[in-house]
Motif scaffolding. Sequence first.
Motif, PDB file in Angstrom:
ATOM      1  N   ARG A 218      12.989  -2.061  -4.171  1.00  0.00           N
ATOM      2  CA  ARG A 218      12.441  -3.405  -4.339  1.00  0.00           C
ATOM      3  C   ARG A 218      10.961  -3.338  -4.713  1.00  0.00           C
ATOM      4  O   ARG A 218      10.204  -2.570  -4.155  1.00  0.00           O
ATOM      5  CB  ARG A 218      12.599  -4.215  -3.052  1.00  0.00           C
ATOM      6  N   ARG A 219      10.559  -4.193  -5.685  1.00  0.00           N
ATOM      7  CA  ARG A 219       9.168  -4.310  -6.089  1.00  0.00           C
ATOM      8  C   ARG A 219       8.863  -5.774  -6.404  1.00  0.00           C
ATOM      9  O   ARG A 219       9.766  -6.559  -6.700  1.00  0.00           O
ATOM     10  CB  ARG A 219       8.861  -3.464  -7.322  1.00  0.00           C
ATOM     11  N   SER A 220       7.592  -6.125  -6.343  1.00  0.00           N
ATOM     12  CA  SER A 220       7.193  -7.487  -6.676  1.00  0.00           C
ATOM     13  C   SER A 220       7.278  -7.695  -8.183  1.00  0.00           C
ATOM     14  O   SER A 220       6.858  -6.835  -8.968  1.00  0.00           O
ATOM     15  CB  SER A 220       5.761  -7.748  -6.200  1.00  0.00           C
ATOM     16  N   ASP A 221       7.855  -8.828  -8.615  1.00  0.00           N
ATOM     17  CA  ASP A 221       7.989  -9.123 -10.040  1.00  0.00           C
ATOM     18  C   ASP A 221       6.933 -10.106 -10.522  1.00  0.00           C
ATOM     19  O   ASP A 221       7.042 -10.648 -11.623  1.00  0.00           O
ATOM     20  CB  ASP A 221       9.391  -9.678 -10.330  1.00  0.00           C
ATOM     21  N   TYR A 222       5.891 -10.347  -9.705  1.00  0.00           N
ATOM     22  CA  TYR A 222       4.828 -11.281 -10.109  1.00  0.00           C
ATOM     23  C   TYR A 222       3.850 -10.542 -11.015  1.00  0.00           C
ATOM     24  O   TYR A 222       3.269  -9.538 -10.623  1.00  0.00           O
ATOM     25  CB  TYR A 222       4.111 -11.821  -8.869  1.00  0.00           C
ATOM     26  N   ARG A 223       3.650 -11.050 -12.238  1.00  0.00           N
ATOM     27  CA  ARG A 223       2.845 -10.329 -13.226  1.00  0.00           C
ATOM     28  C   ARG A 223       1.693 -11.174 -13.773  1.00  0.00           C
ATOM     29  O   ARG A 223       1.132 -10.848 -14.807  1.00  0.00           O
ATOM     30  CB  ARG A 223       3.727  -9.898 -14.395  1.00  0.00           C
ATOM     31  N   GLN A 224       1.318 -12.264 -13.113  1.00  0.00           N
ATOM     32  CA  GLN A 224       0.256 -13.122 -13.634  1.00  0.00           C
ATOM     33  C   GLN A 224      -1.108 -12.447 -13.467  1.00  0.00           C
ATOM     34  O   GLN A 224      -1.350 -11.733 -12.503  1.00  0.00           O
ATOM     35  CB  GLN A 224       0.263 -14.473 -12.905  1.00  0.00           C
ATOM     36  N   PRO A 225      -2.048 -12.697 -14.424  1.00  0.00           N
ATOM     37  CA  PRO A 225      -3.380 -12.052 -14.345  1.00  0.00           C
ATOM     38  C   PRO A 225      -4.328 -12.778 -13.394  1.00  0.00           C
ATOM     39  O   PRO A 225      -5.384 -13.262 -13.798  1.00  0.00           O
ATOM     40  CB  PRO A 225      -3.868 -12.121 -15.798  1.00  0.00           C
ATOM     41  N   ASP A 226      -3.962 -12.887 -12.136  1.00  0.00           N
ATOM     42  CA  ASP A 226      -4.829 -13.526 -11.142  1.00  0.00           C
ATOM     43  C   ASP A 226      -4.920 -12.624  -9.926  1.00  0.00           C
ATOM     44  O   ASP A 226      -4.442 -11.485  -9.926  1.00  0.00           O
ATOM     45  CB  ASP A 226      -4.309 -14.923 -10.771  1.00  0.00           C
ATOM     46  N   VAL A 228      -3.495 -12.854  -7.003  1.00  0.00           N
ATOM     47  CA  VAL A 228      -2.188 -12.530  -6.422  1.00  0.00           C
ATOM     48  C   VAL A 228      -1.477 -11.498  -7.291  1.00  0.00           C
ATOM     49  O   VAL A 228      -0.788 -10.603  -6.777  1.00  0.00           O
ATOM     50  CB  VAL A 228      -1.337 -13.808  -6.267  1.00  0.00           C
ATOM     51  N   GLY A 229      -1.643 -11.602  -8.615  1.00  0.00           N
ATOM     52  CA  GLY A 229      -1.060 -10.604  -9.501  1.00  0.00           C
ATOM     53  C   GLY A 229      -1.649  -9.222  -9.261  1.00  0.00           C
ATOM     54  O   GLY A 229      -0.934  -8.219  -9.275  1.00  0.00           O
ATOM     55  N   GLU A 230      -2.977  -9.168  -9.027  1.00  0.00           N
ATOM     56  CA  GLU A 230      -3.614  -7.887  -8.707  1.00  0.00           C
ATOM     57  C   GLU A 230      -3.094  -7.348  -7.371  1.00  0.00           C
ATOM     58  O   GLU A 230      -2.862  -6.139  -7.222  1.00  0.00           O
ATOM     59  CB  GLU A 230      -5.131  -8.062  -8.645  1.00  0.00           C
ATOM     60  N   LEU A 231      -2.920  -8.258  -6.395  1.00  0.00           N
ATOM     61  CA  LEU A 231      -2.373  -7.842  -5.107  1.00  0.00           C
ATOM     62  C   LEU A 231      -0.955  -7.297  -5.269  1.00  0.00           C
ATOM     63  O   LEU A 231      -0.606  -6.262  -4.682  1.00  0.00           O
ATOM     64  CB  LEU A 231      -2.383  -9.027  -4.137  1.00  0.00           C
ATOM     65  N   ALA A 232      -0.136  -7.985  -6.074  1.00  0.00           N
ATOM     66  CA  ALA A 232       1.240  -7.530  -6.287  1.00  0.00           C
ATOM     67  C   ALA A 232       1.264  -6.171  -6.984  1.00  0.00           C
ATOM     68  O   ALA A 232       2.056  -5.289  -6.625  1.00  0.00           O
ATOM     69  CB  ALA A 232       2.009  -8.563  -7.119  1.00  0.00           C
ATOM     70  N   ALA A 233       0.378  -5.994  -7.983  1.00  0.00           N
ATOM     71  CA  ALA A 233       0.322  -4.705  -8.677  1.00  0.00           C
ATOM     72  C   ALA A 233      -0.114  -3.593  -7.722  1.00  0.00           C
ATOM     73  O   ALA A 233       0.446  -2.486  -7.736  1.00  0.00           O
ATOM     74  CB  ALA A 233      -0.636  -4.799  -9.868  1.00  0.00           C
ATOM     75  N   SER A 234      -1.112  -3.886  -6.884  1.00  0.00           N
ATOM     76  CA  SER A 234      -1.563  -2.882  -5.906  1.00  0.00           C
ATOM     77  C   SER A 234      -0.462  -2.570  -4.899  1.00  0.00           C
ATOM     78  O   SER A 234      -0.276  -1.414  -4.505  1.00  0.00           O
ATOM     79  CB  SER A 234      -2.810  -3.392  -5.175  1.00  0.00           C
ATOM     80  N   PHE A 235       0.290  -3.605  -4.507  1.00  0.00           N
ATOM     81  CA  PHE A 235       1.394  -3.389  -3.574  1.00  0.00           C
ATOM     82  C   PHE A 235       2.467  -2.505  -4.202  1.00  0.00           C
ATOM     83  O   PHE A 235       2.977  -1.580  -3.558  1.00  0.00           O
ATOM     84  CB  PHE A 235       1.991  -4.736  -3.157  1.00  0.00           C
ATOM     85  N   ASN A 236       2.802  -2.786  -5.472  1.00  0.00           N
ATOM     86  CA  ASN A 236       3.813  -1.966  -6.148  1.00  0.00           C
ATOM     87  C   ASN A 236       3.350  -0.520  -6.267  1.00  0.00           C
ATOM     88  O   ASN A 236       4.139   0.416  -6.073  1.00  0.00           O
ATOM     89  CB  ASN A 236       4.105  -2.542  -7.533  1.00  0.00           C
TER      90      ASN A 236
END
Length: 503
Positions: A218-226, A228-236
């Motif tokens: 499982r991974r976060s599918d949120y890809r917006q450039p904000d 929360v998107g940076e948080l999701a990318a760091s989490f992934n």
Amino acid sequence: MKFTGKLFLWIMVLVTAAFIAFGMWMLDSSFNRMLEQERHQASQEIRMFQYFLEVGYRSGEEYGEVYALQKAIDSITINVDRTGSDCIVLDGEGVCYAGQQELEQLKLIVDVDRMMEIRNESSENSYIWQICKGEEGHELAGMCISMLGNTPYYLLVSRNIQEIYDTRADTVRQYQIMLLVLLAVAAVCAWVLARYLTRPIRRLGWVTKRIAAGDLTRRSDYRQPDEVGELAASFNLMADRLVEQMREKEREAKRQEDFTAAFAHELKTPLTSIIGYAQMLDTMELNQEDHRTASHYIFTQGKRLEQLSHKLLELVSMEKQDFSVKPIKATAVGENLWTTMRPIWESRQIQGSIRMEQATLWGDIELLLSLLYNLLDNATKAVGEKGQISLEGRRVRDNMPASFLADFQDSLWESGQEGESQKKWYGIRICDNGRGIPQEEIDRITEPFYMVDKSRSRKEGGAGLGMSLCQRILQLHRGNWKMRSTLGEGTQILIRLPMDPPQ
């Protein structure tokens, strides 16, 4: 309280504060405009009454002061009914000449004497105003002074302004109703907005729970450039690294398990033989030949266990001891290897050659000799008698022999590390025409106790630890290697060692 609730609460607090502040400013501005209009109208009226008073007095002044004053008051009285305001005339002693009844009513809510004192302290042509509240509502009282002859008279005008207060009260009630409706609509919008803004965070929390439950894909599918998107990318990225570390730990545990099993197996065979032959010597009457055979087997298996223990000690010591780096002359390494290997090759009629170009390497000469000796020893065992073995060492540069340069500029060497292509390398190529290694076995030969031909390796005293030691020595020297082999044709080992001193 959850973040969604906090966000909703703060939005509502800000919206409510904004609506209330705007409403108060709007109501206050509207009321002040209406009050200013009333004061402007009252100013016009008091000027008008003052004009009538002075004109009426001058028109009858030739008939005496009493007559002129009465005529002036009559001229005011005629216009009072048309304006709807109350007009009172007082002299300096407070004696009322017009509007006695209005004065008595006004004195209940207005301090007339105080207004007269304030007027006397003001400039000659100024007007003073006072707002007060009586039984009939709010009154706006204004006062000015007129000189009739040589006597000052005070003109007091009062008008009811309760209507603007009533208008303000009605407006406040309407705004309160409108504010409740607006807040209800804002609450719905704020809740939807809060849920929308926190949806990626809730999704991220759900993904975290799924990973914690064992679903590592499982991974976060949120890809917006904000943010929360940076948080999701760091989490992934964190999840990928954690999963990789977990898998590496699993592989390490599997390697440890395989190592333990292989070590136990390596011990079992010689120990079984030693115990069996020792029991035979102890319990049976053997002839001299059998006695010698049993003793020799016990000796050879004991030596094999001794060699195994030495290899294990070397492997463990390299993991724990500090690694001292010193400059090493490549030619000295070549001479040492030739002195060691030449008698062995001559006894087996092997055509061997060692050529090392002059260069300065960095590391531990004993470990480096152990690395190359292990590889040459393996090649010697692989070729048998009358084989061919060569070791060639050169600095990797553009003007070197084309075949050698091609081997060490192969894309297989790319490690992806920054600055890798700018390093100075020393290349060592070891070739033999021995039995070769199956392609599927090449990736496993560095595993502890792994042997391609177990029976031949044990017969020759091997334990499957030599290549593991070689790999660890290469890692300590910041080097790398690759291997090419073909069954029945031979093996080629290419080693790269950095010539730059470690930082």
